[in-house]
Write a protein that holds these residues in place. Sequence first.
Motif, PDB file in Angstrom:
ATOM      1  N   VAL A 115      30.988  27.425  53.240  1.00 40.86           N
ATOM      2  CA  VAL A 115      29.929  27.844  52.316  1.00 40.86           C
ATOM      3  C   VAL A 115      30.242  29.203  51.701  1.00 40.86           C
ATOM      4  CG1 VAL A 115      27.470  28.222  52.019  1.00 40.86           C
ATOM      5  CG2 VAL A 115      28.272  26.615  53.736  1.00 40.86           C
ATOM      6  N   VAL A 116      30.706  30.121  52.531  1.00 40.58           N
ATOM      7  CA  VAL A 116      31.039  31.450  52.006  1.00 40.58           C
ATOM      8  C   VAL A 116      32.095  31.321  50.916  1.00 40.58           C
ATOM      9  CG1 VAL A 116      32.133  33.653  52.554  1.00 40.58           C
ATOM     10  CG2 VAL A 116      30.420  32.700  54.102  1.00 40.58           C
ATOM     11  N   ALA A 117      33.112  30.507  51.174  1.00 41.74           N
ATOM     12  CA  ALA A 117      34.177  30.328  50.178  1.00 41.74           C
ATOM     13  C   ALA A 117      33.623  29.723  48.897  1.00 41.74           C
ATOM     14  CB  ALA A 117      35.286  29.446  50.760  1.00 41.74           C
ATOM     15  N   GLU A 118      32.706  28.789  49.068  1.00 46.30           N
ATOM     16  CA  GLU A 118      32.100  28.117  47.918  1.00 46.30           C
ATOM     17  C   GLU A 118      31.308  29.098  47.055  1.00 46.30           C
ATOM     18  OE1 GLU A 118      30.227  24.330  49.090  1.00 46.30           O
ATOM     19  OE2 GLU A 118      28.509  24.974  47.887  1.00 46.30           O
ATOM     20  N   VAL A 119      30.489  29.903  47.725  1.00 44.95           N
ATOM     21  CA  VAL A 119      29.678  30.877  46.992  1.00 44.95           C
ATOM     22  C   VAL A 119      30.578  31.915  46.322  1.00 44.95           C
ATOM     23  CG1 VAL A 119      27.962  32.710  47.214  1.00 44.95           C
ATOM     24  CG2 VAL A 119      27.659  30.551  48.445  1.00 44.95           C
ATOM     25  N   GLU A 120      31.575  32.373  47.035  1.00 41.15           N
ATOM     26  CA  GLU A 120      32.473  33.371  46.454  1.00 41.15           C
ATOM     27  C   GLU A 120      33.205  32.789  45.243  1.00 41.15           C
ATOM     28  OE1 GLU A 120      34.933  35.175  49.456  1.00 41.15           O
ATOM     29  OE2 GLU A 120      33.239  36.250  50.342  1.00 41.15           O
ATOM     30  N   ALA A 121      33.505  31.505  45.292  1.00 45.54           N
ATOM     31  CA  ALA A 121      34.150  30.859  44.140  1.00 45.54           C
ATOM     32  C   ALA A 121      33.211  30.833  42.942  1.00 45.54           C
ATOM     33  CB  ALA A 121      34.592  29.444  44.511  1.00 45.54           C
ATOM     34  N   GLU A 122      31.923  30.584  43.217  1.00 45.61           N
ATOM     35  CA  GLU A 122      30.938  30.601  42.132  1.00 45.61           C
ATOM     36  C   GLU A 122      30.840  31.992  41.511  1.00 45.61           C
ATOM     37  OE1 GLU A 122      28.053  27.324  44.327  1.00 45.61           O
ATOM     38  OE2 GLU A 122      27.220  29.248  43.690  1.00 45.61           O
ATOM     39  N   TRP A 123      30.859  32.982  42.368  1.00 46.11           N
ATOM     40  CA  TRP A 123      30.783  34.356  41.873  1.00 46.11           C
ATOM     41  C   TRP A 123      32.007  34.675  41.026  1.00 46.11           C
ATOM     42  CZ3 TRP A 123      28.859  37.626  46.706  1.00 46.11           C
ATOM     43  CH2 TRP A 123      27.564  37.207  47.035  1.00 46.11           C
ATOM     44  N   GLU A 124      33.157  34.247  41.501  1.00 50.10           N
ATOM     45  CA  GLU A 124      34.387  34.523  40.762  1.00 50.10           C
ATOM     46  C   GLU A 124      34.380  33.816  39.409  1.00 50.10           C
ATOM     47  OE1 GLU A 124      38.213  35.190  42.744  1.00 50.10           O
ATOM     48  OE2 GLU A 124      38.885  33.378  41.714  1.00 50.10           O
ATOM     49  N   ALA A 125      33.814  32.610  39.409  1.00 51.92           N
ATOM     50  CA  ALA A 125      33.727  31.875  38.144  1.00 51.92           C
ATOM     51  C   ALA A 125      32.820  32.604  37.156  1.00 51.92           C
ATOM     52  CB  ALA A 125      33.203  30.462  38.400  1.00 51.92           C
ATOM     53  N   HIS A 126      31.792  33.264  37.684  1.00 52.76           N
ATOM     54  CA  HIS A 126      30.863  33.960  36.806  1.00 52.76           C
ATOM     55  C   HIS A 126      31.411  35.312  36.336  1.00 52.76           C
ATOM     56  CE1 HIS A 126      26.891  34.624  35.100  1.00 52.76           C
ATOM     57  NE2 HIS A 126      26.855  35.830  35.652  1.00 52.76           N
ATOM     58  N   LEU A 127      32.080  36.008  37.235  1.00 52.14           N
ATOM     59  CA  LEU A 127      32.556  37.359  36.911  1.00 52.14           C
ATOM     60  C   LEU A 127      33.943  37.362  36.284  1.00 52.14           C
ATOM     61  CD1 LEU A 127      31.649  39.443  40.116  1.00 52.14           C
ATOM     62  CD2 LEU A 127      30.368  39.258  37.986  1.00 52.14           C
ATOM     63  N   GLY A 128      34.705  36.344  36.602  1.00 49.61           N
ATOM     64  CA  GLY A 128      36.120  36.369  36.240  1.00 49.61           C
ATOM     65  C   GLY A 128      36.934  36.906  37.403  1.00 49.61           C
ATOM     66  N   LYS A 129      38.167  36.448  37.483  1.00 46.57           N
ATOM     67  CA  LYS A 129      39.040  36.814  38.607  1.00 46.57           C
ATOM     68  C   LYS A 129      39.193  38.330  38.729  1.00 46.57           C
ATOM     69  CE  LYS A 129      42.764  33.901  40.365  1.00 46.57           C
ATOM     70  NZ  LYS A 129      41.913  32.867  40.936  1.00 46.57           N
ATOM     71  N   ARG A 130      39.389  38.965  37.560  1.00 50.20           N
ATOM     72  CA  ARG A 130      39.668  40.401  37.569  1.00 50.20           C
ATOM     73  C   ARG A 130      38.492  41.201  38.133  1.00 50.20           C
ATOM     74  NH1 ARG A 130      43.065  43.145  34.514  1.00 50.20           N
ATOM     75  NH2 ARG A 130      42.800  45.396  34.215  1.00 50.20           N
ATOM     76  N   ARG A 131      37.313  40.926  37.590  1.00 45.92           N
ATOM     77  CA  ARG A 131      36.143  41.692  38.044  1.00 45.92           C
ATOM     78  C   ARG A 131      35.814  41.409  39.503  1.00 45.92           C
ATOM     79  NH1 ARG A 131      33.224  42.383  32.742  1.00 45.92           N
ATOM     80  NH2 ARG A 131      33.049  40.126  32.663  1.00 45.92           N
ATOM     81  N   MET A 132      36.001  40.158  39.926  1.00 48.29           N
ATOM     82  CA  MET A 132      35.718  39.826  41.321  1.00 48.29           C
ATOM     83  C   MET A 132      36.645  40.620  42.243  1.00 48.29           C
ATOM     84  SD  MET A 132      33.768  37.948  43.296  1.00 48.29           S
ATOM     85  CE  MET A 132      33.760  37.316  44.995  1.00 48.29           C
ATOM     86  N   ALA A 133      37.895  40.702  41.869  1.00 48.35           N
ATOM     87  CA  ALA A 133      38.849  41.450  42.695  1.00 48.35           C
ATOM     88  C   ALA A 133      38.484  42.933  42.727  1.00 48.35           C
ATOM     89  CB  ALA A 133      40.266  41.261  42.164  1.00 48.35           C
ATOM     90  N   GLN A 134      38.088  43.463  41.564  1.00 45.57           N
ATOM     91  CA  GLN A 134      37.685  44.873  41.508  1.00 45.57           C
ATOM     92  C   GLN A 134      36.446  45.116  42.355  1.00 45.57           C
ATOM     93  OE1 GLN A 134      37.098  45.401  37.309  1.00 45.57           O
ATOM     94  NE2 GLN A 134      39.194  46.141  36.940  1.00 45.57           N
ATOM     95  N   LEU A 135      35.519  44.138  42.310  1.00 44.07           N
ATOM     96  CA  LEU A 135      34.291  44.270  43.090  1.00 44.07           C
ATOM     97  C   LEU A 135      34.609  44.389  44.574  1.00 44.07           C
ATOM     98  CD1 LEU A 135      31.181  44.150  43.377  1.00 44.07           C
ATOM     99  CD2 LEU A 135      31.370  41.658  43.416  1.00 44.07           C
TER     100      LEU A 135
ATOM    101  N   LEU B 142      26.293  39.765  38.537  1.00 51.76           N
ATOM    102  CA  LEU B 142      26.097  38.874  39.674  1.00 51.76           C
ATOM    103  C   LEU B 142      24.626  38.548  39.863  1.00 51.76           C
ATOM    104  CD1 LEU B 142      28.231  37.660  41.385  1.00 51.76           C
ATOM    105  CD2 LEU B 142      28.023  39.552  43.004  1.00 51.76           C
ATOM    106  N   ARG B 143      23.797  39.505  39.486  1.00 57.00           N
ATOM    107  CA  ARG B 143      22.358  39.310  39.632  1.00 57.00           C
ATOM    108  C   ARG B 143      21.894  38.093  38.841  1.00 57.00           C
ATOM    109  NH1 ARG B 143      17.611  42.908  37.119  1.00 57.00           N
ATOM    110  NH2 ARG B 143      15.886  41.877  38.195  1.00 57.00           N
ATOM    111  N   GLU B 144      22.570  37.826  37.733  1.00 56.28           N
ATOM    112  CA  GLU B 144      22.171  36.702  36.892  1.00 56.28           C
ATOM    113  C   GLU B 144      22.183  35.379  37.651  1.00 56.28           C
ATOM    114  OE1 GLU B 144      24.922  36.802  33.677  1.00 56.28           O
ATOM    115  OE2 GLU B 144      24.135  38.679  32.844  1.00 56.28           O
ATOM    116  N   ILE B 145      23.094  35.265  38.614  1.00 55.43           N
ATOM    117  CA  ILE B 145      23.185  33.989  39.328  1.00 55.43           C
ATOM    118  C   ILE B 145      22.707  34.083  40.774  1.00 55.43           C
ATOM    119  CG2 ILE B 145      25.018  33.033  37.887  1.00 55.43           C
ATOM    120  CD1 ILE B 145      26.993  33.765  40.133  1.00 55.43           C
TER     121      ILE B 145
END
Lengths: 150, 150
Positions: A115-135, B142-145
Amino acid sequence: MATASVPESELSTGLLLFLPYRALESRVFAVLASAGFDDFTPAQARVLQRVGPDGTRLTELAGQAQITKQTAGFLVDQLEKAGYVTREPDPSDRRARLVCLAERARAAQPVAARVVAEVEAEWEAHLGKRRMAQLRQSLTLLREITDPYA
Amino acid sequence: MATASVPESELSTGLLLFLPYRALESRVFAVLASAGFDDFTPAQARVLQRVGPDGTRLTELAGQAQITKQTAGFLVDQLEKAGYVTREPDPSDRRARLVCLAERARAAQPVAARVVAEVEAEWEAHLGKRRMAQLRQSLTLLREITDPYA
DNA sequence: TGACTTTGATAAGAGACTCTGACTAATTTG
DNA sequence: CAAATTAGTCAGAGTCTCTTATCAAAGTCA
Protein backbone atom coordinates in the motif's frame (compact mmCIF):
# COMPACT_ATOMS: atom_id res chain seq x y z
CA MET A 1 3.55 50.42 1.57
CA ALA A 2 2.59 48.06 -1.25
CA THR A 3 0.05 45.38 -0.47
CA ALA A 4 1.73 41.99 -0.54
CA SER A 5 0.02 39.41 -2.70
CA VAL A 6 -1.55 36.53 -0.83
CA PRO A 7 0.59 33.37 -1.12
CA GLU A 8 -0.96 30.48 -2.98
CA SER A 9 -1.24 28.56 0.27
CA GLU A 10 -1.84 30.06 3.67
CA LEU A 11 -1.54 26.78 5.47
CA SER A 12 1.34 26.37 7.85
CA THR A 13 4.01 23.95 6.78
CA GLY A 14 2.96 21.84 9.74
CA LEU A 15 -0.52 21.25 8.43
CA LEU A 16 0.84 20.71 4.93
CA LEU A 17 3.02 17.92 6.32
CA PHE A 18 0.23 16.43 8.35
CA LEU A 19 -2.35 16.10 5.59
CA PRO A 20 -0.47 13.63 3.36
CA TYR A 21 0.82 11.79 6.41
CA ARG A 22 -2.70 11.19 7.62
CA ALA A 23 -3.89 10.23 4.15
CA LEU A 24 -1.17 7.59 3.86
CA GLU A 25 -1.74 6.19 7.32
CA SER A 26 -5.49 5.92 6.72
CA ARG A 27 -4.97 4.09 3.45
CA VAL A 28 -2.57 1.58 4.95
CA PHE A 29 -4.81 1.02 7.93
CA ALA A 30 -7.89 0.47 5.77
CA VAL A 31 -6.21 -2.03 3.47
CA LEU A 32 -4.70 -3.96 6.37
CA ALA A 33 -8.12 -4.16 7.99
CA SER A 34 -9.76 -5.46 4.84
CA ALA A 35 -6.97 -8.01 4.50
CA GLY A 36 -7.92 -9.47 7.87
CA PHE A 37 -5.49 -7.51 10.03
CA ASP A 38 -8.27 -5.73 11.84
CA ASP A 39 -7.38 -6.69 15.38
CA PHE A 40 -5.07 -3.83 16.22
CA THR A 41 -5.55 -0.11 16.66
CA PRO A 42 -3.70 2.86 15.16
CA ALA A 43 -1.89 3.49 18.44
CA GLN A 44 -0.71 -0.12 18.52
CA ALA A 45 0.35 0.12 14.88
CA ARG A 46 2.49 3.17 15.57
CA VAL A 47 4.43 1.18 18.12
CA LEU A 48 4.57 -1.98 16.03
CA GLN A 49 6.06 0.03 13.17
CA ARG A 50 9.08 0.79 15.30
CA VAL A 51 10.01 -2.76 16.20
CA GLY A 52 13.28 -3.62 14.48
CA PRO A 53 14.12 -6.95 12.83
CA ASP A 54 16.23 -8.04 15.81
CA GLY A 55 13.80 -6.87 18.44
CA THR A 56 13.59 -3.56 20.24
CA ARG A 57 13.45 -2.66 23.92
CA LEU A 58 10.30 -1.17 25.36
CA THR A 59 12.10 1.98 26.44
CA GLU A 60 13.43 2.44 22.94
CA LEU A 61 9.96 2.02 21.45
CA ALA A 62 8.56 4.51 23.92
CA GLY A 63 11.28 7.02 23.16
CA GLN A 64 10.83 6.86 19.42
CA ALA A 65 7.06 7.05 19.57
CA GLN A 66 7.32 9.77 22.22
CA ILE A 67 5.05 8.06 24.70
CA THR A 68 5.77 6.89 28.23
CA LYS A 69 7.15 3.45 29.02
CA GLN A 70 3.86 2.63 30.69
CA THR A 71 1.85 3.47 27.60
CA ALA A 72 4.23 1.53 25.40
CA GLY A 73 3.95 -1.44 27.74
CA PHE A 74 0.17 -1.25 27.63
CA LEU A 75 0.18 -1.26 23.82
CA VAL A 76 2.76 -4.04 23.57
CA ASP A 77 0.66 -6.16 25.94
CA GLN A 78 -2.18 -6.00 23.46
CA LEU A 79 0.01 -6.61 20.43
CA GLU A 80 1.37 -9.63 22.26
CA LYS A 81 -2.11 -10.99 23.01
CA ALA A 82 -3.09 -10.50 19.37
CA GLY A 83 -0.03 -12.42 18.21
CA TYR A 84 1.90 -9.58 16.56
CA VAL A 85 4.90 -9.55 18.89
CA THR A 86 6.64 -11.65 21.49
CA ARG A 87 8.79 -10.58 24.41
CA GLU A 88 12.15 -12.27 24.65
CA PRO A 89 14.81 -11.82 27.31
CA ASP A 90 17.58 -9.47 26.25
CA PRO A 91 20.83 -11.46 26.43
CA SER A 92 22.86 -8.34 27.07
CA ASP A 93 20.88 -7.03 30.04
CA ARG A 94 18.80 -9.13 32.39
CA ARG A 95 16.59 -6.22 33.32
CA ALA A 96 15.50 -5.76 29.75
CA ARG A 97 13.33 -7.65 27.33
CA LEU A 98 13.25 -7.40 23.58
CA VAL A 99 9.97 -6.88 21.81
CA CYS A 100 10.20 -9.04 18.68
CA LEU A 101 8.01 -9.34 15.61
CA ALA A 102 5.89 -12.50 15.61
CA GLU A 103 4.43 -14.41 12.72
CA ARG A 104 1.34 -12.28 12.34
CA ALA A 105 3.35 -9.07 12.04
CA ARG A 106 5.59 -10.64 9.40
CA ALA A 107 2.47 -11.57 7.46
CA ALA A 108 1.11 -8.04 7.64
CA GLN A 109 4.32 -6.31 6.63
CA PRO A 110 4.25 -7.05 2.87
CA VAL A 111 0.61 -5.97 2.71
CA ALA A 112 1.46 -2.66 4.33
CA ALA A 113 4.53 -2.22 2.16
CA ARG A 114 2.46 -2.74 -0.97
CA VAL A 115 0.00 0.00 0.00
CA VAL A 116 2.78 2.42 0.86
CA ALA A 117 4.39 1.78 -2.52
CA GLU A 118 1.05 2.27 -4.23
CA VAL A 119 0.35 5.58 -2.52
CA GLU A 120 3.87 6.82 -3.14
CA ALA A 121 3.44 5.95 -6.82
CA GLU A 122 0.26 8.03 -6.91
CA TRP A 123 2.09 10.92 -5.34
CA GLU A 124 4.92 10.61 -7.82
CA ALA A 125 2.43 10.57 -10.67
CA HIS A 126 0.93 13.79 -9.37
CA LEU A 127 4.16 15.62 -8.57
CA GLY A 128 6.42 14.22 -11.22
CA LYS A 129 9.53 12.14 -10.64
CA ARG A 130 11.76 15.15 -10.10
CA ARG A 131 9.65 16.88 -7.48
CA MET A 132 8.96 13.63 -5.65
CA ALA A 133 12.68 12.95 -5.38
CA GLN A 134 13.32 16.50 -4.17
CA LEU A 135 10.53 16.14 -1.62
CA ARG A 136 12.04 13.01 -0.13
CA GLN A 137 15.47 14.60 -0.14
CA SER A 138 14.27 17.71 1.67
CA LEU A 139 12.34 15.68 4.21
CA THR A 140 15.38 13.52 4.85
CA LEU A 141 17.44 16.65 5.45
CA LEU A 142 14.76 18.02 7.72
CA ARG A 143 14.87 14.86 9.74
CA GLU A 144 18.37 15.79 10.87
CA ILE A 145 17.00 18.64 12.94
CA THR A 146 13.56 17.32 13.84
CA ASP A 147 14.10 13.67 14.77
CA PRO A 148 15.86 13.16 18.09
CA TYR A 149 16.47 9.56 17.05
CA ALA A 150 17.90 10.30 13.59
CA MET B 1 20.17 -7.03 -13.49
CA ALA B 2 22.42 -4.59 -11.65
CA THR B 3 22.10 -4.41 -7.91
CA ALA B 4 20.37 -1.20 -6.94
CA SER B 5 22.21 0.88 -4.39
CA VAL B 6 20.51 1.32 -1.06
CA PRO B 7 18.71 4.67 -0.89
CA GLU B 8 20.10 7.17 1.57
CA SER B 9 16.93 6.89 3.63
CA GLU B 10 14.89 3.77 4.10
CA LEU B 11 12.11 5.52 5.94
CA SER B 12 8.75 5.64 4.27
CA THR B 13 7.68 9.04 3.04
CA GLY B 14 4.92 8.81 5.62
CA LEU B 15 7.28 8.72 8.56
CA LEU B 16 9.43 11.42 6.95
CA LEU B 17 6.38 13.66 6.85
CA PHE B 18 5.36 12.82 10.37
CA LEU B 19 8.64 13.60 12.10
CA PRO B 20 8.83 17.32 11.31
CA TYR B 21 5.09 17.68 11.84
CA ARG B 22 5.38 16.30 15.33
CA ALA B 23 8.43 18.41 16.08
CA LEU B 24 6.58 21.57 15.09
CA GLU B 25 3.45 20.70 17.02
CA SER B 26 5.44 19.91 20.15
CA ARG B 27 7.31 23.21 19.97
CA VAL B 28 4.15 25.24 19.56
CA PHE B 29 2.42 23.39 22.34
CA ALA B 30 5.34 23.83 24.74
CA VAL B 31 5.67 27.55 24.11
CA LEU B 32 1.92 28.13 24.45
CA ALA B 33 1.95 26.25 27.75
CA SER B 34 4.82 28.31 29.12
CA ALA B 35 3.02 31.48 28.00
CA GLY B 36 0.10 30.56 30.24
CA PHE B 37 -2.04 28.77 27.68
CA ASP B 38 -1.76 25.47 29.48
CA ASP B 39 -5.43 24.74 29.97
CA PHE B 40 -6.11 22.87 26.76
CA THR B 41 -4.96 19.55 25.38
CA PRO B 42 -3.44 18.64 22.02
CA ALA B 43 -6.73 17.11 20.88
CA GLN B 44 -8.57 20.31 21.74
CA ALA B 45 -5.90 22.35 19.97
CA ARG B 46 -6.30 20.35 16.77
CA VAL B 47 -9.96 21.31 16.70
CA LEU B 48 -9.37 24.92 17.75
CA GLN B 49 -6.91 25.31 14.88
CA ARG B 50 -9.71 24.69 12.41
CA VAL B 51 -12.10 27.34 13.63
CA GLY B 52 -12.35 30.02 10.98
CA PRO B 53 -12.52 33.79 11.61
CA ASP B 54 -16.29 33.85 11.02
CA GLY B 55 -17.04 30.73 13.01
CA THR B 56 -17.28 27.14 11.89
CA ARG B 57 -19.96 24.50 12.31
CA LEU B 58 -19.32 21.51 14.49
CA THR B 59 -19.87 19.12 11.60
CA GLU B 60 -17.32 21.01 9.54
CA LEU B 61 -14.76 20.88 12.34
CA ALA B 62 -15.34 17.18 12.78
CA GLY B 63 -14.96 16.55 9.07
CA GLN B 64 -11.72 18.43 8.74
CA ALA B 65 -10.20 16.88 11.83
CA GLN B 66 -11.56 13.49 10.79
CA ILE B 67 -13.24 12.76 14.07
CA THR B 68 -16.90 12.12 14.81
CA LYS B 69 -19.31 14.95 15.52
CA GLN B 70 -19.67 13.60 19.04
CA THR B 71 -15.94 13.78 19.68
CA ALA B 72 -15.78 17.26 18.20
CA GLY B 73 -18.67 18.30 20.42
CA PHE B 74 -16.92 16.89 23.46
CA LEU B 75 -13.76 18.85 22.68
CA VAL B 76 -15.62 22.06 21.88
CA ASP B 77 -17.47 21.76 25.20
CA GLN B 78 -14.14 21.89 26.98
CA LEU B 79 -12.76 24.69 24.82
CA GLU B 80 -15.93 26.61 25.61
CA LYS B 81 -15.55 26.08 29.37
CA ALA B 82 -11.92 27.23 29.17
CA GLY B 83 -12.94 30.39 27.33
CA TYR B 84 -11.39 29.68 23.95
CA VAL B 85 -14.58 29.50 21.91
CA THR B 86 -18.24 30.44 22.06
CA ARG B 87 -21.22 28.85 20.34
CA GLU B 88 -23.46 31.20 18.42
CA PRO B 89 -26.65 30.40 16.55
CA ASP B 90 -26.11 30.06 12.81
CA PRO B 91 -28.35 32.67 11.14
CA SER B 92 -28.63 30.62 7.97
CA ASP B 93 -29.77 27.35 9.57
CA ARG B 94 -31.63 27.08 12.82
CA ARG B 95 -30.43 23.53 13.40
CA ALA B 96 -26.81 24.64 13.38
CA ARG B 97 -24.56 26.61 15.65
CA LEU B 98 -21.30 28.32 14.82
CA VAL B 99 -18.24 27.67 16.93
CA CYS B 100 -16.48 31.04 17.16
CA LEU B 101 -13.10 32.10 18.51
CA ALA B 102 -13.30 33.85 21.87
CA GLU B 103 -10.94 36.32 23.46
CA ARG B 104 -8.56 33.75 24.88
CA ALA B 105 -8.05 32.09 21.50
CA ARG B 106 -7.34 35.44 19.86
CA ALA B 107 -4.74 36.07 22.54
CA ALA B 108 -3.05 32.72 21.93
CA GLN B 109 -2.95 33.00 18.16
CA PRO B 110 -0.06 35.47 17.79
CA VAL B 111 2.00 33.43 20.26
CA ALA B 112 1.46 30.30 18.21
CA ALA B 113 2.12 32.14 14.96
CA ARG B 114 5.43 33.42 16.28
CA VAL B 115 6.64 29.91 17.17
CA VAL B 116 5.58 28.54 13.79
CA ALA B 117 7.49 31.33 12.05
CA GLU B 118 10.51 30.66 14.23
CA VAL B 119 10.55 26.94 13.49
CA GLU B 120 10.00 27.52 9.79
CA ALA B 121 12.94 29.93 9.81
CA GLU B 122 15.11 27.23 11.38
CA TRP B 123 14.03 24.78 8.71
CA GLU B 124 14.79 27.29 5.99
CA ALA B 125 18.20 27.91 7.48
CA HIS B 126 18.89 24.18 7.37
CA LEU B 127 17.48 23.47 3.92
CA GLY B 128 18.26 26.72 2.18
CA LYS B 129 15.72 29.14 0.77
CA ARG B 130 15.36 27.28 -2.51
CA ARG B 131 14.68 23.84 -1.07
CA MET B 132 12.32 25.23 1.55
CA ALA B 133 10.27 26.92 -1.16
CA GLN B 134 10.24 23.75 -3.24
CA LEU B 135 9.17 21.76 -0.19
CA ARG B 136 6.18 23.99 0.45
CA GLN B 137 5.30 23.95 -3.22
CA SER B 138 5.38 20.16 -3.41
CA LEU B 139 3.37 19.78 -0.23
CA THR B 140 0.79 22.22 -1.54
CA LEU B 141 0.51 20.18 -4.71
CA LEU B 142 0.23 16.99 -2.71
CA ARG B 143 -2.61 18.50 -0.76
CA GLU B 144 -4.71 18.41 -3.91
CA ILE B 145 -4.84 14.63 -3.78
CA THR B 146 -4.59 14.00 -0.04
CA ASP B 147 -6.88 16.58 1.54
CA PRO B 148 -10.57 15.91 1.06
CA TYR B 149 -11.22 19.50 2.16
CA ALA B 150 -8.72 21.17 -0.17
C1' DT C 1 -49.20 20.35 1.27
C1' DG C 2 -47.53 16.31 3.57
C1' DA C 3 -44.79 12.12 4.04
C1' DC C 4 -40.01 10.90 3.56
C1' DT C 5 -35.13 11.68 3.70
C1' DT C 6 -31.21 14.16 4.95
C1' DT C 7 -28.55 17.04 7.94
C1' DG C 8 -26.82 19.39 12.41
C1' DA C 9 -26.40 18.50 16.86
C1' DT C 10 -26.68 16.15 21.43
C1' DA C 11 -26.94 12.17 25.06
C1' DA C 12 -25.40 7.89 27.17
C1' DG C 13 -22.22 4.39 27.67
C1' DA C 14 -18.29 1.69 26.66
C1' DG C 15 -13.64 1.02 25.18
C1' DA C 16 -9.00 2.77 24.17
C1' DC C 17 -5.14 5.75 25.15
C1' DT C 18 -2.15 8.22 28.07
C1' DC C 19 -0.41 10.13 32.04
C1' DT C 20 1.63 10.50 37.10
C1' DG C 21 3.41 8.27 40.99
C1' DA C 22 5.26 4.37 43.25
C1' DC C 23 7.75 0.17 43.07
C1' DT C 24 11.18 -3.95 42.00
C1' DA C 25 15.22 -5.66 39.97
C1' DA C 26 19.53 -5.33 37.42
C1' DT C 27 23.33 -2.49 36.02
C1' DT C 28 26.67 1.15 36.21
C1' DT C 29 29.52 4.36 38.68
C1' DG C 30 32.45 6.39 42.16
C1' DC D 1 30.57 -2.04 48.14
C1' DA D 2 27.07 1.94 48.32
C1' DA D 3 24.72 5.16 45.53
C1' DA D 4 22.77 6.43 41.43
C1' DT D 5 20.87 5.10 37.11
C1' DT D 6 18.19 2.31 33.99
C1' DA D 7 14.52 -1.30 32.39
C1' DG D 8 10.31 -2.53 33.30
C1' DT D 9 5.78 -3.21 35.86
C1' DC D 10 1.54 -2.03 38.73
C1' DA D 11 -2.30 0.91 40.14
C1' DG D 12 -5.25 4.62 39.40
C1' DA D 13 -7.17 8.50 37.22
C1' DG D 14 -8.15 11.55 33.44
C1' DT D 15 -8.75 12.15 28.46
C1' DC D 16 -10.12 10.84 23.91
C1' DT D 17 -12.89 8.38 20.77
C1' DC D 18 -16.28 5.50 19.12
C1' DT D 19 -21.13 3.26 18.49
C1' DT D 20 -25.90 3.60 19.04
C1' DA D 21 -29.94 6.28 19.71
C1' DT D 22 -32.62 10.52 19.70
C1' DC D 23 -34.40 15.18 18.51
C1' DA D 24 -35.21 19.14 15.64
C1' DA D 25 -34.82 21.73 11.38
C1' DA D 26 -34.35 21.65 6.36
C1' DG D 27 -34.76 19.73 1.93
C1' DT D 28 -37.26 16.58 -1.57
C1' DC D 29 -40.87 15.30 -4.30
C1' DA D 30 -45.26 13.26 -5.53
